[in-house]
Write a protein that holds these residues in place. Structure first.
Motif, PDB file in Angstrom:
ATOM      1  N   ARG A   1      48.709  51.496  70.972  1.00 55.16           N
ATOM      2  CA  ARG A   1      48.900  51.733  72.405  1.00 55.16           C
ATOM      3  C   ARG A   1      48.627  53.190  72.778  1.00 55.16           C
ATOM      4  NH1 ARG A   1      52.503  48.491  75.564  1.00 55.16           N
ATOM      5  NH2 ARG A   1      51.380  49.524  77.235  1.00 55.16           N
ATOM      6  N   TRP A   2      48.824  54.120  71.836  1.00 57.81           N
ATOM      7  CA  TRP A   2      48.573  55.535  72.109  1.00 57.81           C
ATOM      8  C   TRP A   2      47.110  55.793  72.467  1.00 57.81           C
ATOM      9  CZ3 TRP A   2      51.975  58.990  73.352  1.00 57.81           C
ATOM     10  CH2 TRP A   2      53.297  58.837  72.925  1.00 57.81           C
ATOM     11  N   ARG A   3      46.216  54.940  72.012  1.00 57.19           N
ATOM     12  CA  ARG A   3      44.782  55.135  72.296  1.00 57.19           C
ATOM     13  C   ARG A   3      44.459  54.900  73.777  1.00 57.19           C
ATOM     14  NH1 ARG A   3      42.950  56.033  67.299  1.00 57.19           N
ATOM     15  NH2 ARG A   3      43.858  54.884  65.587  1.00 57.19           N
TER      16      ARG A   3
ATOM     17  N   MET B   1      52.214  59.685  66.291  1.00 57.01           N
ATOM     18  CA  MET B   1      52.330  58.888  67.505  1.00 57.01           C
ATOM     19  C   MET B   1      52.580  57.452  67.053  1.00 57.01           C
ATOM     20  SD  MET B   1      51.701  61.640  69.053  1.00 57.01           S
ATOM     21  CE  MET B   1      51.640  61.345  70.797  1.00 57.01           C
ATOM     22  N   THR B   2      53.830  57.011  67.223  1.00 53.74           N
ATOM     23  CA  THR B   2      54.226  55.720  66.679  1.00 53.74           C
ATOM     24  C   THR B   2      54.819  54.834  67.763  1.00 53.74           C
ATOM     25  OG1 THR B   2      55.339  54.704  64.782  1.00 53.74           O
ATOM     26  CG2 THR B   2      56.531  56.483  65.908  1.00 53.74           C
ATOM     27  N   ASP B   3      55.568  53.826  67.356  1.00 55.47           N
ATOM     28  CA  ASP B   3      56.170  52.877  68.289  1.00 55.47           C
ATOM     29  C   ASP B   3      57.684  52.823  68.077  1.00 55.47           C
ATOM     30  OD1 ASP B   3      56.514  51.357  65.938  1.00 55.47           O
ATOM     31  OD2 ASP B   3      54.803  50.081  66.384  1.00 55.47           O
TER      32      ASP B   3
ATOM     33  N   ILE C   1      56.600  66.264  64.373  1.00 52.77           N
ATOM     34  CA  ILE C   1      57.109  65.690  65.622  1.00 52.77           C
ATOM     35  C   ILE C   1      56.680  64.229  65.626  1.00 52.77           C
ATOM     36  CG2 ILE C   1      57.020  65.733  68.145  1.00 52.77           C
ATOM     37  CD1 ILE C   1      56.280  68.725  67.929  1.00 52.77           C
ATOM     38  N   VAL C   2      57.626  63.345  65.917  1.00 56.46           N
ATOM     39  CA  VAL C   2      57.351  61.907  65.971  1.00 56.46           C
ATOM     40  C   VAL C   2      57.663  61.433  67.383  1.00 56.46           C
ATOM     41  CG1 VAL C   2      57.852  59.660  64.945  1.00 56.46           C
ATOM     42  CG2 VAL C   2      58.073  61.738  63.547  1.00 56.46           C
ATOM     43  N   LEU C   3      56.707  60.746  68.016  1.00 51.40           N
ATOM     44  CA  LEU C   3      56.883  60.244  69.383  1.00 51.40           C
ATOM     45  C   LEU C   3      56.694  58.738  69.416  1.00 51.40           C
ATOM     46  CD1 LEU C   3      54.930  63.144  69.843  1.00 51.40           C
ATOM     47  CD2 LEU C   3      56.199  62.782  71.931  1.00 51.40           C
ATOM     48  N   ALA C   4      57.544  58.033  70.196  1.00 51.76           N
ATOM     49  CA  ALA C   4      57.510  56.574  70.286  1.00 51.76           C
ATOM     50  C   ALA C   4      56.964  56.126  71.637  1.00 51.76           C
ATOM     51  CB  ALA C   4      58.899  55.996  70.073  1.00 51.76           C
ATOM     52  N   TYR C   5      55.889  55.382  71.601  1.00 46.83           N
ATOM     53  CA  TYR C   5      55.187  54.966  72.813  1.00 46.83           C
ATOM     54  C   TYR C   5      56.076  54.207  73.801  1.00 46.83           C
ATOM     55  CZ  TYR C   5      51.626  53.232  75.919  1.00 46.83           C
ATOM     56  OH  TYR C   5      50.891  52.962  77.045  1.00 46.83           O
ATOM     57  N   GLU C   6      56.718  53.128  73.352  1.00 49.91           N
ATOM     58  CA  GLU C   6      57.450  52.269  74.292  1.00 49.91           C
ATOM     59  C   GLU C   6      58.598  53.006  74.985  1.00 49.91           C
ATOM     60  OE1 GLU C   6      55.900  49.528  71.022  1.00 49.91           O
ATOM     61  OE2 GLU C   6      56.873  51.482  71.122  1.00 49.91           O
ATOM     62  N   THR C   7      59.341  53.786  74.232  1.00 47.70           N
ATOM     63  CA  THR C   7      60.459  54.509  74.835  1.00 47.70           C
ATOM     64  C   THR C   7      59.957  55.515  75.859  1.00 47.70           C
ATOM     65  OG1 THR C   7      61.890  54.213  72.914  1.00 47.70           O
ATOM     66  CG2 THR C   7      62.422  56.039  74.380  1.00 47.70           C
TER      67      THR C   7
ATOM     68  N   VAL D   1      54.639  62.719  78.172  1.00 44.50           N
ATOM     69  CA  VAL D   1      54.222  62.983  76.792  1.00 44.50           C
ATOM     70  C   VAL D   1      54.115  64.495  76.570  1.00 44.50           C
ATOM     71  CG1 VAL D   1      52.331  62.761  75.124  1.00 44.50           C
ATOM     72  CG2 VAL D   1      53.041  60.773  76.475  1.00 44.50           C
ATOM     73  N   SER D   2      53.476  65.199  77.503  1.00 43.77           N
ATOM     74  CA  SER D   2      53.353  66.661  77.380  1.00 43.77           C
ATOM     75  C   SER D   2      54.725  67.306  77.277  1.00 43.77           C
ATOM     76  CB  SER D   2      52.597  67.236  78.582  1.00 43.77           C
ATOM     77  OG  SER D   2      51.262  66.798  78.587  1.00 43.77           O
ATOM     78  N   HIS D   3      55.652  66.861  78.135  1.00 46.03           N
ATOM     79  CA  HIS D   3      57.012  67.407  78.110  1.00 46.03           C
ATOM     80  C   HIS D   3      57.659  67.201  76.741  1.00 46.03           C
ATOM     81  CE1 HIS D   3      61.401  67.139  79.737  1.00 46.03           C
ATOM     82  NE2 HIS D   3      61.222  68.232  79.021  1.00 46.03           N
ATOM     83  N   LEU D   4      57.527  66.020  76.176  1.00 40.62           N
ATOM     84  CA  LEU D   4      58.186  65.730  74.912  1.00 40.62           C
ATOM     85  C   LEU D   4      57.527  66.442  73.735  1.00 40.62           C
ATOM     86  CD1 LEU D   4      59.132  62.037  75.596  1.00 40.62           C
ATOM     87  CD2 LEU D   4      60.638  64.040  75.565  1.00 40.62           C
TER      88      LEU D   4
END
Length: 183
Positions: free
Chosen positions: A25-27, A61-63, A103-109, A125-128
């Motif tokens: 989904r990150w794509r 960039m994960t889920d 840094i690990v980011l979750a798409y759905e959240t 996303v930029s903020h996180l």
């Protein structure tokens, strides 16, 4: 730790970014790489700690499913979250470390938060990314004073990107009660 005054007039160091996309989904965010690069430069421009030129920063960039496991295993919270930061060195040594951390980011959240809060997904996303990088550089929000300082840095970094203050509509921090023994 190498600390300095805010450095709007000096260029931020270039980092070596390792970006891994684990959730497809990150794509959908066409400018993801550029957005991450811009957010890291904005954070570095306002951060009180200056990392080494070329220091490595890893972003995953994960889920929600995968970040939940990481959050459970590393922090003891069995639930998904928006962003996690794992510094490579303690705050007092991060300025001299060739690796800043992960840094690990979750798409759905992140998508859910952006929708619920009426924010642009890319801006959130930029903020996180900024939030996560500031954590790697030793900033935190455990106390009201720390939270106020970190939010001010985030707002300044986001302003460099033309992104509005994400805290503008939130409740202000509760005032701190100061007790004085002087009479």
């Amino acid at each position: 730790m190498r600390r300095s005054a805010p450095h709007a007039d000096r260029p931020a160091p270039e980092l070596t970014l390792a970006l891994r996309i684990q959730a497809k989904r990150w794509r959908e965010l066409a400018d993801l790489r550029q957005r991450v690069a811009d957010a890291t430069q904005a954070a570095l421009a306002v951060a009180p700690v200056t990392p080494l030129e070329g220091a490595e920063l890893s972003l995953l960039m994960t889920d929600d499913k995968r970040i939940r496991v990481v959050n459970r295993d590393w922090r003891g919270f069995d639930k998904p979250t928006n962003v996690l930061s794992f510094p490579a060195a303690p705050p007092e040594r991060i300025a001299g470390s060739p690796v800043l951390g992960d840094i690990v980011l979750a798409y759905e959240t992140i998508a859910r938060e952006a929708q619920d809060e009426g924010k642009d997904f890319g801006d959130h996303v930029s903020h996180l990314v900024i939030h996560g990088l500031l954590h790697l550089l030793g900033e935190d929000h455990e106390t009201p004073a720390q939270a106020e300082r970190m939010e001010a840095l985030e707002i300044a970094a986001l302003a460099r990107l033309g992104i509005a203050d994400p805290y503008a509509d939130s409740e202000p921090l509760a005032p701190t009660l100061v007790l004085s023994t002087a009479s």
